[in-house]
Write a protein that holds these residues in place. Structure first.
Motif, PDB file in Angstrom:
ATOM      1  N   VAL A  66       0.845  -1.194   0.000  1.00 11.47           N
ATOM      2  CA  VAL A  66       0.000   0.000   0.000  1.00 11.47           C
ATOM      3  C   VAL A  66       0.883   1.248   0.000  1.00 11.47           C
ATOM      4  N   VAL A  67       1.889   1.278   0.872  1.00 14.37           N
ATOM      5  CA  VAL A  67       2.769   2.446   0.940  1.00 14.37           C
ATOM      6  C   VAL A  67       3.479   2.647  -0.404  1.00 14.37           C
ATOM      7  N   ALA A  68       4.017   1.546  -0.936  1.00 18.99           N
ATOM      8  CA  ALA A  68       4.738   1.656  -2.205  1.00 18.99           C
ATOM      9  C   ALA A  68       3.791   2.062  -3.323  1.00 18.99           C
ATOM     10  N   GLY A  69       2.548   1.515  -3.271  1.00 20.56           N
ATOM     11  CA  GLY A  69       1.595   1.830  -4.333  1.00 20.56           C
ATOM     12  C   GLY A  69       1.208   3.291  -4.322  1.00 20.56           C
ATOM     13  N   VAL A  70       1.036   3.857  -3.111  1.00 22.20           N
ATOM     14  CA  VAL A  70       0.579   5.236  -3.024  1.00 22.20           C
ATOM     15  C   VAL A  70       1.740   6.222  -3.201  1.00 22.20           C
ATOM     16  N   PHE A  71       2.847   5.937  -2.515  1.00 23.24           N
ATOM     17  CA  PHE A  71       3.950   6.903  -2.511  1.00 23.24           C
ATOM     18  C   PHE A  71       5.129   6.475  -3.375  1.00 23.24           C
ATOM     19  N   GLY A  72       4.972   5.417  -4.160  1.00 24.88           N
ATOM     20  CA  GLY A  72       6.079   4.841  -4.914  1.00 24.88           C
ATOM     21  C   GLY A  72       7.006   5.850  -5.556  1.00 24.88           C
ATOM     22  N   PRO A  73       6.507   6.717  -6.443  1.00 22.69           N
ATOM     23  CA  PRO A  73       7.373   7.646  -7.162  1.00 22.69           C
ATOM     24  C   PRO A  73       8.157   8.560  -6.218  1.00 22.69           C
ATOM     25  N   LEU A  74       7.612   8.811  -5.010  1.00 21.01           N
ATOM     26  CA  LEU A  74       8.349   9.648  -4.051  1.00 21.01           C
ATOM     27  C   LEU A  74       9.471   8.858  -3.389  1.00 21.01           C
ATOM     28  N   LEU A  75       9.208   7.560  -3.168  1.00 18.69           N
ATOM     29  CA  LEU A  75      10.199   6.738  -2.475  1.00 18.69           C
ATOM     30  C   LEU A  75      11.393   6.430  -3.361  1.00 18.69           C
ATOM     31  N   VAL A  76      11.103   6.156  -4.636  1.00 17.88           N
ATOM     32  CA  VAL A  76      12.207   5.773  -5.530  1.00 17.88           C
ATOM     33  C   VAL A  76      12.178   6.671  -6.766  1.00 17.88           C
ATOM     34  N   PRO A  77      12.559   7.943  -6.572  1.00 16.87           N
ATOM     35  CA  PRO A  77      12.414   8.924  -7.661  1.00 16.87           C
ATOM     36  C   PRO A  77      13.272   8.587  -8.891  1.00 16.87           C
ATOM     37  N   HIS A  78      14.322   7.807  -8.702  1.00 17.61           N
ATOM     38  CA  HIS A  78      15.231   7.576  -9.840  1.00 17.61           C
ATOM     39  C   HIS A  78      15.021   6.222 -10.479  1.00 17.61           C
ATOM     40  N   ALA A  79      13.902   5.567 -10.175  1.00 17.95           N
ATOM     41  CA  ALA A  79      13.703   4.197 -10.627  1.00 17.95           C
ATOM     42  C   ALA A  79      13.746   4.072 -12.141  1.00 17.95           C
ATOM     43  N   ASN A  80      13.277   5.112 -12.842  1.00 16.04           N
ATOM     44  CA  ASN A  80      13.200   4.986 -14.295  1.00 16.04           C
ATOM     45  C   ASN A  80      14.395   5.583 -15.017  1.00 16.04           C
ATOM     46  N   VAL A  81      15.380   6.006 -14.239  1.00 18.33           N
ATOM     47  CA  VAL A  81      16.547   6.621 -14.881  1.00 18.33           C
ATOM     48  C   VAL A  81      17.406   5.531 -15.519  1.00 18.33           C
ATOM     49  N   GLN A  82      17.642   5.677 -16.834  1.00 17.63           N
ATOM     50  CA  GLN A  82      18.439   4.665 -17.530  1.00 17.63           C
ATOM     51  C   GLN A  82      19.906   5.049 -17.496  1.00 17.63           C
ATOM     52  N   SER A  83      20.718   4.036 -17.396  1.00 16.11           N
ATOM     53  CA  SER A  83      22.147   4.307 -17.395  1.00 16.11           C
ATOM     54  C   SER A  83      22.823   3.086 -17.963  1.00 16.11           C
ATOM     55  N   LEU A  84      23.214   3.172 -19.235  1.00 15.77           N
ATOM     56  CA  LEU A  84      23.702   1.987 -19.928  1.00 15.77           C
ATOM     57  C   LEU A  84      25.006   1.466 -19.326  1.00 15.77           C
ATOM     58  N   THR A  85      25.726   2.361 -18.644  1.00 13.06           N
ATOM     59  CA  THR A  85      26.977   1.896 -18.037  1.00 13.06           C
ATOM     60  C   THR A  85      26.710   0.961 -16.864  1.00 13.06           C
ATOM     61  N   ASP A  86      25.520   1.070 -16.281  1.00 11.52           N
ATOM     62  CA  ASP A  86      25.212   0.242 -15.119  1.00 11.52           C
ATOM     63  C   ASP A  86      24.423  -1.002 -15.482  1.00 11.52           C
ATOM     64  N   SER A  87      24.283  -1.335 -16.769  1.00 11.37           N
ATOM     65  CA  SER A  87      23.326  -2.370 -17.144  1.00 11.37           C
ATOM     66  C   SER A  87      23.752  -3.750 -16.645  1.00 11.37           C
ATOM     67  N   LEU A  88      22.722  -4.547 -16.310  1.00  5.78           N
ATOM     68  CA  LEU A  88      22.878  -5.955 -15.932  1.00  5.78           C
ATOM     69  C   LEU A  88      23.930  -6.196 -14.857  1.00  5.78           C
ATOM     70  N   GLN A  89      23.836  -5.415 -13.785  1.00  4.25           N
ATOM     71  CA  GLN A  89      24.712  -5.664 -12.650  1.00  4.25           C
ATOM     72  C   GLN A  89      24.058  -6.675 -11.718  1.00  4.25           C
ATOM     73  N   GLY A  90      24.875  -7.368 -10.959  1.00  2.40           N
ATOM     74  CA  GLY A  90      24.346  -8.328  -9.987  1.00  2.40           C
ATOM     75  C   GLY A  90      23.889  -7.626  -8.726  1.00  2.40           C
ATOM     76  N   MET A  91      23.608  -8.449  -7.707  1.00  5.92           N
ATOM     77  CA  MET A  91      23.143  -7.885  -6.455  1.00  5.92           C
ATOM     78  C   MET A  91      24.282  -7.160  -5.764  1.00  5.92           C
ATOM     79  N   SER A  92      23.989  -5.992  -5.200  1.00  4.79           N
ATOM     80  CA  SER A  92      25.002  -5.250  -4.465  1.00  4.79           C
ATOM     81  C   SER A  92      24.281  -4.400  -3.434  1.00  4.79           C
ATOM     82  N   SER A  93      25.034  -3.772  -2.562  1.00  2.07           N
ATOM     83  CA  SER A  93      24.384  -2.945  -1.551  1.00  2.07           C
ATOM     84  C   SER A  93      23.718  -1.739  -2.205  1.00  2.07           C
TER      85      SER A  93
END
Lengths: 295, 321, 620
Positions: free
Chosen positions: A43-70
């Motif tokens: 519910v929180v993510a659904g309502v406030f999602g764009p505020l919580l993760v403002p950069h979610a849609n930012v593309q950056s080809l240099t960072d593509s297909l990285q594994g899990m990291s902190s």
């Protein structure tokens, strides 16, 4: 294998026993608490999602297909977007559509079900023919075809699934209404000379609600599954949008090479559906406690 | 139960299914008219939109006739197994369906077998051991798997069993018997997660309900053997709900196959339908939906008739309704 | 010590408990009983007495979660602790059980004959038989229970009547030829006439086969008529035990006395039925001492302090009352006054205006060939202030008639006027007429457990009825408190929900809801048949009080002729939808219709000649 005698004569002793069992079950279990916590996150993510993760849609080809990291908990996709952040964004379509569908089907079901069950006659007949027809149809198939022909989109899918869900609520409410309306308390209300609407909404509705509400949770879970299935088939949310179904579909091409693309959204959907069902069961137990029953 | 009342019941059910199918086919056909845009353009597919080709389409599909006449023509053709041609490939719809049906039917049967073979025994154990450890485990698992969408489960299965463990092929239908079976295992497991849970729940509820009945207590009191009690009393009386579950499972499988075939890239009816929908190939859409719907109606009919064989009371009630 | 040679069953300190949410609840506390070969004992008690649980524990048939401790020797086996394997040899061969409801006692998917065959097959002599011989054996065993039609063996249970099913159930139970047969309320679900037949059958079989029998019943009269000795249970404890004729003549426990006294007599109308105060306490608040103490007028503080247990008091009798010696004389005196209590004559004013006039009323369900007539050509008159009883067995149409009078069913043919309103017009009646009709005629339903909306408090239910009364408006509207007071409940009940009330209390509320509209006619549809005897008398007294105070007319629908005697001035007897007898309450003394005679004959009586001439087994 021996056969346990589980019920039998309804002695007062047994009734006390059952009542106590029900009381005990009212304490929420760990599973219920986890479900509530997870759904609260959605519910929180659904309502406030764009505020919580403002950069979610930012593309950056240099960072593509990285594994899990902190920095990227679930890694990144081929466009370098953080997968976890996109899963958070996906909560929106997993929340709004199913919620609307469950509410809509609940309201339609209560009104039509009470009418068909209590008043019957010609309106009841028409309602039930409609329900029978919808019941005989393979629902998901109709949704696929209708959406395909009508030209897709998330909200079209929501509308179609709501129409396909309402018959289930209607049938349930009608069945309970018919079962309840022969009971003396309803007949007594009629004998008092109460108006039809008062009998329906003051006497019948509260006794129908526990089942209808638990059905609403079921509708929510099925709506969630079907909506994401449609998005998965490319018929719901527009391709490229942060929807769990769409993300899964887009992970398919390189599934064996980059399983991380799929694991996040897949688990998100599964846990959401499971949580809703667990919570639905719990709510039903709470609503149909001893206070609300005659035994 | 007289032969006549049984016959009347069967004919009534058949008639009902036929009427439903006609109503349904009308709905499917109407989609063409409902679809946004000019049907001529839709039917053109990837042909160039010249006045000549458009006229040809009009003539071929009788688009100048009134709507009901068009529907009637389509329906009578469909009854002769002529479902038209794909607008994209020109292939006969019925032969396209025949080509693809094999995989879907095999997937459906495999799923059904897995579901029943696991679901009924697990449901019975849970029901007979109600509240005990076995029941709690089975019920929790059922609760979990009933909510898990088959495509999400399918993808996780691919990652684990095809990717990490490399035990089974990930996609495609394979060639020949054994290879086909290997390819269908993961899709069938993905499809049966939800259906097993369904069968477990129906069976468990039925067994609990039956095990609490007076006739079980009475039979135990007069010393009926435990094996007879289990089979002739508990199982026999739980059968009606289990048949209901079987019917639901079969029709669910027919429809669920659409999504699972897309997940595992199986060349079945479902993937045919999905690609036709995506490419707006309406004759194929109409044909496949009609076939799947007919199959679902047939399953419902067989379920109803199965009740008849199991419960002597149903024939009487059904006929007097 | 010859007695012990013939002892079949010896139960000592049987205690049954159930674990609920971590705490142990005792439902049956220290029951002692014994049974000799060829003897029939009765265990009598109201609901919640633990009588059914006690006998089920003897076959290890308690529901899951229930545990039984103590000792119970059945032919040398301790059946409480025996293993499941050993129990298989006990069940069927040593003891077998008949259950209450014939409609649920047989496997619905198995033909009648199979029920017998499956247990007969355990016998070597049956297995040795040829096919026709086996068929004849099944037939012979069905004939033993009075089923002579050879076609029955091939039918399914759902194709048989309740009485027939119970006969089949008995035949199946007897198929293993057990030494002991336990009959758990075998006739409670049956009509009076069928009940008498089945009881006679059971007793004649028991004597022919020289079996022992334990009969569980809530009806003292049935137990006295059918059994050699009777045990009386209350709230999980044994109160009194003794030979039938002595127990019926001189109860030695206040509870037995109360139970005997509150059974309404068939032959005379009492000014006031004796009652046991209060109702069964819930299992939760149980105490160390006598469980009956809080309802007992002879109770002293000692009664709630000391542990009580059934103790012998001579003459093969025993009582659990601590004060049995002190109050014995008092009990006897009280019993005397009950037996000869103040009698009241039925009185009615035949010049009072007619409020209900039915003429040639018929009611059919369905149409065409499938039409079923529930009522045929019924004529009936109710005058202001009159108490009319409508008597019949199930299926007689008595309830249908009552429901027609309040508009829950419509009349098919005939003329029907209620307070001058032509109710045959049904939905076409003007609104004002419907209002008058509703306010003047009210209905009390049979089942108190579902006649109140579980989601509304008692106060809300009664207030709603009050508002409805205000709408109609000519009489002063009663407040919720006034209504509660009128039906004998404290004002605090307004805040409670139905689930917190006992059956008797709920029925009082239902009566109060009907009275809130100030009706002039109250239709009571079997208002006491779902209640225990001790509570039944309270509700009957309440209805008689209300009638005396308000002059309201009553239409009392019942199958119980003894209840009819207590409330009615005029009686209509219905059989299969037709009135077969009508007249003042004196028709019960001199019935003219054969059907009425049959009904009267079937009312259970304490004397053993009710079930045919029954020679008392010599115990000297």
């Amino acid at each position: 294998m021996s056969i346990e005698t589980t019920a039998g004569a309804e002695t007062p002793a047994l009734r006390t026993f059952r009542a106590a069992r029900r009381r005990r079950r009212r304490l929420p279990s760990v599973a219920v608490l986890l479900s509530i916590a997870y759904l609260a996150c959605i519910v929180v993510a659904g309502v406030f999602g764009p505020l919580l993760v403002p950069h979610a849609n930012v593309q950056s080809l240099t960072d593509s297909l990285q594994g899990m990291s902190s920095q990227h908990w679930l890694g990144t996709d081929d466009l370098g977007r953080d997968i976890f952040e996109r899963v958070v964004l996906g909560a929106r379509t997993a929340l709004y559509g199913p919620l609307l569908i469950a509410l809509g089907a609940f309201v339609i079901g209560c009104v039509l079900g009470l009418t068909a069950g209590y008043i019957g006659g010609i309106p009841g007949g028409i309602i039930m023919r409609w329900v029978d027809l919808m019941y005989a149809l393979p629902g998901v198939l109709v949704a696929i075809v209708a959406i395909g022909v009508l030209g897709g989109g998330y909200w079209v899918a929501v509308a179609v699934i709501m129409i396909l869900s309402a018959p289930y609520d209607t049938r349930l409410v009608r069945a309970v209404t018919i079962e309840q309306k022969g009971r003396p308390y309803v007949e007594a209300a009629r004998t008092l000379g109460l108006s039809r609407s008062r009998v329906m909404f003051r006497h019948l509705l509260p006794n129908v609600l526990p089942l209808a509400v638990s059905q609403a949770f079921l509708s929510f879970a099925f709506a969630l599954i079907n909506l994401s299935a449609l998005s998965f088939l490319g018929l719901g949310s527009t391709p490229g949008s942060p929807d769990w179904g769409t993300m899964l579909a887009e992970s398919q091409a390189s599934l064996l090479d980059n399983p991380l693309l799929a694991i996040g959204p897949a688990l998100a959907i599964i846990f959401a559906a499971v949580s809703v069902n667990i919570l639905g069961d719990y709510v039903f137990d709470r609503l149909s406690t001893k206070e609300g029953r005659n035994d | 139960m007289t032969l006549r009342s049984t016959l009347r019941y069967v004919l009534g059910r058949l008639g009902g299914a036929a009427i439903l199918l006609v109503v349904y086919s009308f709905g499917i056909y109407s989609l063409l008219a409902l679809a946004p845009g000019d049907p001529v353009r839709l039917l053109l597919g990837n042909l160039p939109a010249t006045p000549e080709t458009m006229d040809a389409i009009r003539v071929r599909y009788n688009l100048d006739d009134p709507f009901f006449v068009q529907y009637w023509n389509w329906l009578t053709d469909a009854l002769h197994l002529d479902l038209g041609q794909s607008v994209l490939t020109g292939q006969d719809v019925s032969s396209a369906i025949l080509e693809r049906a094999g995989v879907t039917v095999q997937l459906g049967l495999l799923t059904f077998l897995i579901t029943m073979a696991l679901g009924i025994p697990l449901g019975m154990v849970a029901g007979l051991r109600r509240g005990r450890f076995a029941d709690r485990v089975v019920s929790q698992l059922a609760m979990f798997s009933v909510s898990a969408p088959s495509f999400a489960v399918g993808i996780l299965l691919i990652i684990v069993f095809a990717g990490q463990l490399n035990w089974l092929p990930s996609i495609g239908a394979g060639e020949g018997g054994a290879d086909r079976l290997r390819h269908l295992i993961l899709p069938a497991v993905a499809l049966s997660t939800a259906t097993i849970a369904l069968v477990v729940r129906y069976t468990r509820t039925a067994v609990i309900e039956v095990a609490g009945q007076d006739y079980i207590i009475a039979a135990r009191a007069r010393g009926v053997k435990p094996s007879r009690l289990l089979f002739n009393y508990v199982l026999r009386n739980s059968l009606v709900p289990v048949i209901t579950a079987a019917g639901v499972v079969l029709s669910f499988v027919m429809v669920g196959a659409v999504v699972v075939e897309a997940t595992f890239a199986l060349p079945g009816l479902g993937s045919l339908l999905v690609s036709a929908v995506q490419q707006k190939d309406l004759p194929i859409v109409q044909g496949v939906t009609l076939v799947i719907a007919a199959a679902v109606f047939l399953i419902n009919l067989v379920t109803d008739l199965a009740y008849l064989a199991v419960d002597p009371r149903i024939a009487v009630d059904g006929a007097s309704r | 010590m010859t007695e012990h040679a013939s002892r079949l069953l010896d139960v000592a300190g049987l205690t049954i408990g159930v674990r609920t949410g971590g705490e142990q609840r005792i439902l049956v506390d220290g029951v002692d009983l014994h049974l000799d070969l060829g003897e029939t004992i009765g265990i009598v008690g109201e609901s919640g007495s633990g009588k059914s649980l006690s006998v089920r524990s003897l076959l290890q048939l308690l529901p899951a979660g229930f545990t039984a401790t103590g000792a119970a020797q059945l032919s040398g086996v301790n059946v409480l602790t025996a293993s499941e394997r050993d129990m298989r040899r006990v069940r069927g061969r040593q003891a077998s059980m008949i259950l209450q409801d014939p409609f649920t006692m047989l496997n619905p998917l198995m033909r009648v004959g199979r029920h017998l065959e499956e247990v007969l097959r355990e016998k070597p002599e049956y297995r040795a038989m040829s096919k026709p011989e086996r068929r004849a054996e099944v037939q012979r065993r069905l004939e033993e229970v009075g089923i002579t039609d050879p076609g029955v063996a091939r039918r399914y249970p759902f194709q048989l009547s309740g009485g027939m099913r119970q006969r089949v159930g008995i035949a199946a139970t007897l198929a293993t030829d057990p030494a002991l047969i336990i009959a758990d309320e075998p006739t409670t679900a049956l009509d009076a006439v069928t009940q008498q037949e089945i009881l006679e059958l059971l007793i004649s079989i028991q004597r022919q086969r020289r079996m022992s029998m334990i009969m569980i019943t809530h009806d003292l009269r049935v137990a006295f008529a059918a059994c050699d000795r009777v045990y009386v249970m209350y709230a999980g404890a044994m109160m009194e035990a003794g030979p039938s004729d002595e127990l019926s003549r001189s109860p030695r426990h206040p509870y037995t006395l109360g139970l005997l006294a509150s059974e309404p007599p068939l032959d005379r109308r009492l000014a006031r039925l004796p009652v046991i105060q209060g109702e069964l306490p819930s299992v939760r608040d149980q105490q160390v001492g006598c469980r009956f103490a809080e309802r007992c007028e002879w109770a002293t503080p000692d009664c709630t302090q000391e542990r009580v247990r059934l103790a012998p008091i001579g003459d093969d009798r025993s009582s659990a009352c601590l004060r049995v010696d002190e109050i014995g004389r008092e009990l006897a005196a009280r019993f005397e006054t009950v037996e000869h209590g103040a009698v009241e004559a039925a009185h009615q004013d035949l010049s009072a205006p007619v409020i209900v006039a039915l003429e040639g009323v018929s009611k059919t369900y369905g149409h065409g060939n499938g039409a079923v007539a529930a009522l045929e050509d019924v004529s009936l008159t109710i005058r202001q202030g009159q108490a009319v009883a409508l008597v019949g067995e199930s299926g007689s149409g008595k309830t249908t008639l009552g429901r027609c009078l309040v508009g829950l069913e419509s009349v098919s043919r005939g003329t029907a006027e209620v307070f001058g309103i032509d109710i045959t017009r049904g939905a076409k009646l003007p609104r004002s007429d419907v209002r008058t009709w509703r306010s003047k005629v009210q209905y009390v339903f049979q089942d108190p457990y579902s006649s109140l909306n579980p989601r509304m408090t008692i106060g809300q239910t009664l207030a709603e009825a009050g508002r409805q009364a205000a709408l109609v408006g000519d009489a002063p509207v009663l407040s919720v408190e006034e209504v509660l007071e009128r039906v004998g409940l404290r004002a605090q009940y307004a805040a409670r929900r139905p689930s917190a009330l006992s059956g008797g209390e709920r029925q009082r509320v239902a009566i109060g809801r009907a009275l809130a509209l100030n009706p002039e006619l109250l239709i009571c549809d079997e208002p006491v048949s779902a209640l225990d005897v001790s509570v039944q008398a309270q509700v009957l007294n309440l209805l008689n009080d209300i009638r005396r105070e308000t002059g309201i007319a009553l239409l009392f629908i019942t199958h119980d002729l003894a209840v009819v005697r207590q409330v009615a001035d005029t009686v209509y007897v219905l059989e299969k939808g037709r009135v077969v007898e009508t007249g003042s309450a004196q028709v019960l003394d001199s019935p003219s219709s054969g059907y009425t005679k049959q009904l009267l004959e079937a009312v259970p009586r304490t004397s053993s000649d009710w079930l045919g001439k029954r020679s008392q087994m010599g115990k000297a």
